[in-house]
Design an enzyme around this catalytic site. Structure first.
Site, mmCIF file in Angstrom:
data_model
loop_
_atom_site.group_PDB
_atom_site.id
_atom_site.type_symbol
_atom_site.label_atom_id
_atom_site.label_comp_id
_atom_site.label_asym_id
_atom_site.label_seq_id
_atom_site.Cartn_x
_atom_site.Cartn_y
_atom_site.Cartn_z
ATOM 1 N N ASP A 6 0.719 -1.283 0.123
ATOM 2 C CA ASP A 6 -0.052 0.005 -0.146
ATOM 3 C C ASP A 6 0.941 1.170 -0.071
ATOM 4 O O ASP A 6 1.887 1.324 0.217
ATOM 5 C CB ASP A 6 -0.836 0.088 1.261
ATOM 6 C CG ASP A 6 -1.791 1.170 1.424
ATOM 7 O OD1 ASP A 6 -2.360 1.616 0.093
ATOM 8 O OD2 ASP A 6 -1.981 1.802 2.501
ATOM 9 N N SER A 7 0.374 2.336 -0.338
ATOM 10 C CA SER A 7 0.943 3.525 -0.410
ATOM 11 C C SER A 7 1.372 3.968 1.223
ATOM 12 O O SER A 7 2.277 4.582 1.297
ATOM 13 C CB SER A 7 0.106 4.658 -0.736
ATOM 14 O OG SER A 7 -1.045 4.771 -0.011
ATOM 15 N N CYS A 69 -4.094 -1.390 -2.460
ATOM 16 C CA CYS A 69 -4.227 0.214 -2.490
ATOM 17 C C CYS A 69 -4.988 0.230 -3.840
ATOM 18 O O CYS A 69 -4.957 -0.363 -4.781
ATOM 19 C CB CYS A 69 -2.972 0.745 -2.676
ATOM 20 S SG CYS A 69 -3.071 2.514 -3.003
ATOM 21 N N CYS A 199 -11.024 3.330 -0.900
ATOM 22 C CA CYS A 199 -9.746 3.562 -0.738
ATOM 23 C C CYS A 199 -9.245 2.640 0.625
ATOM 24 O O CYS A 199 -10.287 2.744 1.389
ATOM 25 C CB CYS A 199 -9.458 5.108 -0.294
ATOM 26 S SG CYS A 199 -8.177 5.502 0.590
HETATM 27 N N1 DGL Z 1 -4.858 3.647 0.336
HETATM 28 C C1 DGL Z 1 -4.844 3.964 -0.885
HETATM 29 C C2 DGL Z 1 -6.084 3.581 -1.763
HETATM 30 O O1 DGL Z 1 -6.804 2.608 -1.546
HETATM 31 C C3 DGL Z 1 -4.614 5.631 -1.165
HETATM 32 C C4 DGL Z 1 -4.084 6.653 -0.238
HETATM 33 C C5 DGL Z 1 -3.103 7.382 -0.571
HETATM 34 O O2 DGL Z 1 -3.768 8.590 -1.420
HETATM 35 O O3 DGL Z 1 -1.950 7.128 -0.674
HETATM 36 O O4 DGL Z 1 -6.357 4.228 -2.553
#
Ligand code: DGL
Length: 289
Positions: A6-7, A69, A199
């Protein structure tokens, strides 16, 4: 071993569901905290960061890497699966979290050339997601492309993943969520009965979404859907796992500061203390900023 990328820390919601659904498997988590948030970043940078993240997890010994993510899944998955993976890691698998959600929502197995008309009456669904995911427009295109009787309304929530990651005051987060819900209502006239938290950070503030949405709104649990779909995939394709006790052998990596990450995620599902977090051995070198 299964890698989860994930980010930042949002993918821990997916990891927690995966661990429950696949007991006995080993997981390695990598959060690209040094580069979060991905939402506002240009698509080519997200593609490159995601490729590097997957590469690092493969290097750690993962056979399968899940992009936990949405932003990375919608912006990088297909390109990496079609070009990079067959050339560099033909024996490994890279999976996203977008397809299982679309399949669950539509009740259909993903097929690109499907033109069978769904007999169900027309229905609407809302997706709350990062700016990057909404700009990419994949949720809307893929769901509406597959099922013409479904209308998708995407609502960007800029800054929300970052606020969750900073562990901001719940009252301020709840206010921000109410305003995103109000924006959606203003644009569409009413809130659809089914909502996807698109998200992986957002399930951490699911209660605030539930309170801001009209009573009775169905909130689709992405982490659970992804875990079940991955469990089916893994069971079909791999050997019986060696029994392990809960999270024995799991590893947690970050490109950021492990102590800071452990502090922030202390209350997250599946979080582990600072002693379990390590900076990834070869930190992903910033190429672009
Ligand atoms: N958790 C990430 C997603 O599902 C994104 C959060 C970010 O902007 O880094 O989209």
């Amino acid at each position: 071993m299964i890698g989860v990328f994930d980010s930042g820390s949002g993918g821990l919601t997916v990891l927690a569901a995966l661990r429950e659904t696949l007991p006995g498997r080993r997981f390695t988590y990598l959060g690209d905290h040094a580069f979060q948030p991905y939402g506002p970043r240009p698509p080519e940078e997200i593609l490159e960061r995601t490729r590097l993240g997957a590469e690092l997890l493969f290097t750690q010994g993962c056979d399968v890497v899940v992009l936990a993510c949405n932003t990375a899944s919608v912006l990088a998955l297909r390109a990496l699966q079609e070009t990079w993976l067959p050339l560099h890691h033909p024996e490994r698998r890279l999976l996203g979290i977008f397809v299982p959600v679309v399949e669950t929502l539509t009740g259909r197995v993903w097929r690109r050339d499907d033109d069978i008309v769904d007999p169900r009456p027309r229905f609407e669904v809302a997706v709350f997601a990062t700016l990057g995911t909404v700009h990419a427009g994949h949720f809307r295109r893929e769901i509406e492309g597959l099922l013409p009787n479904v209308r998708v309304h995407e609502q960007p929530c800029p800054g929300l993943a970052e606020a969750i990651e900073r562990d901001e005051d719940p009252g301020r987060i709840a206010t921000a969520i109410r305003s995103h819900v109000a924006d959606l209502a203003a644009r569409t006239g009413r809130i659809p009965q089914r909502v996807i938290l698109g998200c992986t950070h957002y399930p951490l503030v699911r209660d605030a979404f539930a309170q801001a949405l009209p009573p009775g709104t169905e909130i689709i649990d992405q982490a659970r859907i992804v875990a079940e779909s991955l469990a089916r995939y893994v069971e079909r394709r791999s050997r019986v796992p060696t029994p392990l006790s809960a999270d024995e052998g799991d590893a947690y990596f970050t490109t950021g500061n492990p102590d800071a990450v452990a502090r922030v995620v202390a209350g997250f599902p599946g979080a582990r203390d600072a002693a379990r977090w390590a900076r990834i051995a070869e930190p992903i070198a910033p190429r672009t900023k």
